[in-house]
Design a protein around this motif. Structure first.
Motif, PDB file in Angstrom:
ATOM      1  N   ALA A 118      34.765  61.594  58.764  1.00  0.00           N
ATOM      2  CA  ALA A 118      34.882  60.816  59.992  1.00  0.00           C
ATOM      3  C   ALA A 118      36.303  60.829  60.542  1.00  0.00           C
ATOM      4  N   ASN A 148      33.095  59.126  52.263  1.00  0.00           N
ATOM      5  CA  ASN A 148      32.223  59.043  53.432  1.00  0.00           C
ATOM      6  C   ASN A 148      32.200  60.363  54.188  1.00  0.00           C
ATOM      7  N   ASN A 166      30.034  62.467  57.553  1.00  0.00           N
ATOM      8  CA  ASN A 166      29.184  62.344  58.735  1.00  0.00           C
ATOM      9  C   ASN A 166      28.440  63.655  58.950  1.00  0.00           C
ATOM     10  N   ARG A 172      26.690  65.280  62.067  1.00  0.00           N
ATOM     11  CA  ARG A 172      26.438  65.190  63.507  1.00  0.00           C
ATOM     12  C   ARG A 172      25.371  66.219  63.836  1.00  0.00           C
ATOM     13  N   ARG A 207      24.234  60.765  64.682  1.00  0.00           N
ATOM     14  CA  ARG A 207      25.268  60.876  63.662  1.00  0.00           C
ATOM     15  C   ARG A 207      24.753  60.130  62.449  1.00  0.00           C
ATOM     16  N   VAL A 244      25.466  58.865  58.699  1.00  0.00           N
ATOM     17  CA  VAL A 244      26.543  58.554  57.767  1.00  0.00           C
ATOM     18  C   VAL A 244      26.030  58.751  56.346  1.00  0.00           C
TER      19      VAL A 244
END
Length: 153
Positions: A100, A128, A130, A132, A146, A148
């Motif tokens: 991110a 973490n 992402n 997309r 998106r 997570v």
């Protein structure tokens, strides 16, 4: 005998100016790093994008898709399910996997549909992530989300 030193106005000015120079230098470095890693441009023309937003959102919500991601055993699993919980095979799927906070770890997983979910070989570091994703339904409705993903250490 040691000579006694006095704090004069010039000394105070130099200390004060030095502190401000450090603060301003740090702010400039942080601002440059922020702009370099994310310029803030999402769409070329925000007015045109806003005019189409409600229509695209309604079409996407009508699909009733729910998307979940997990990483286990060296695999990245992207599950797309309809509102009845059945697996969905999209007409097309493009996804970018990354952090991110920066784009240096961005990559495009090679997802393949296995009848239940989209699976790609990816070994992810803890933290973490992402995803997309841009997909289209079999009847051509665009879907963007998106997702997570938190990877445990």
């Amino acid at each position: 005998m040691a000579k006694e030193r006095k704090l004069t106005g010039w000394h105070a000015l130099a200390i004060f100016g030095g502190c401000f120079a450090v603060i301003i230098s740090v702010n400039l470095v942080l601002a440059y790093s922020a702009v370099k890693t994310f310029p803030g441009l999402e769409v070329k023309n925000s007015y045109v994008a806003s005019q189409e937003f409600d229509v695209r959102r309604a079409e996407q919500e009508a699909l009733g898709w729910n998307v979940y991601a997990e990483a286990k055993g060296g695999l990245l699993i992207l599950s797309i399910k309809d509102d009845q919980g059945k697996p969905v095979q999209a007409g097309s799927l493009d996804a970018v996997l990354g952090r991110a906070t920066h784009v240096q770890d961005d990559r495009t997983p090679d997802f393949a549909f296995d009848g239940r979910a989209y699976v790609a070989r990816e070994t992810l570091a803890p933290g973490n992530w992402n995803i997309r994703m841009k997909a289209t339904s079999l009847d051509g409705v665009p879907f963007e989300q998106r997702v997570v993903l938190h990877v445990e250490s």
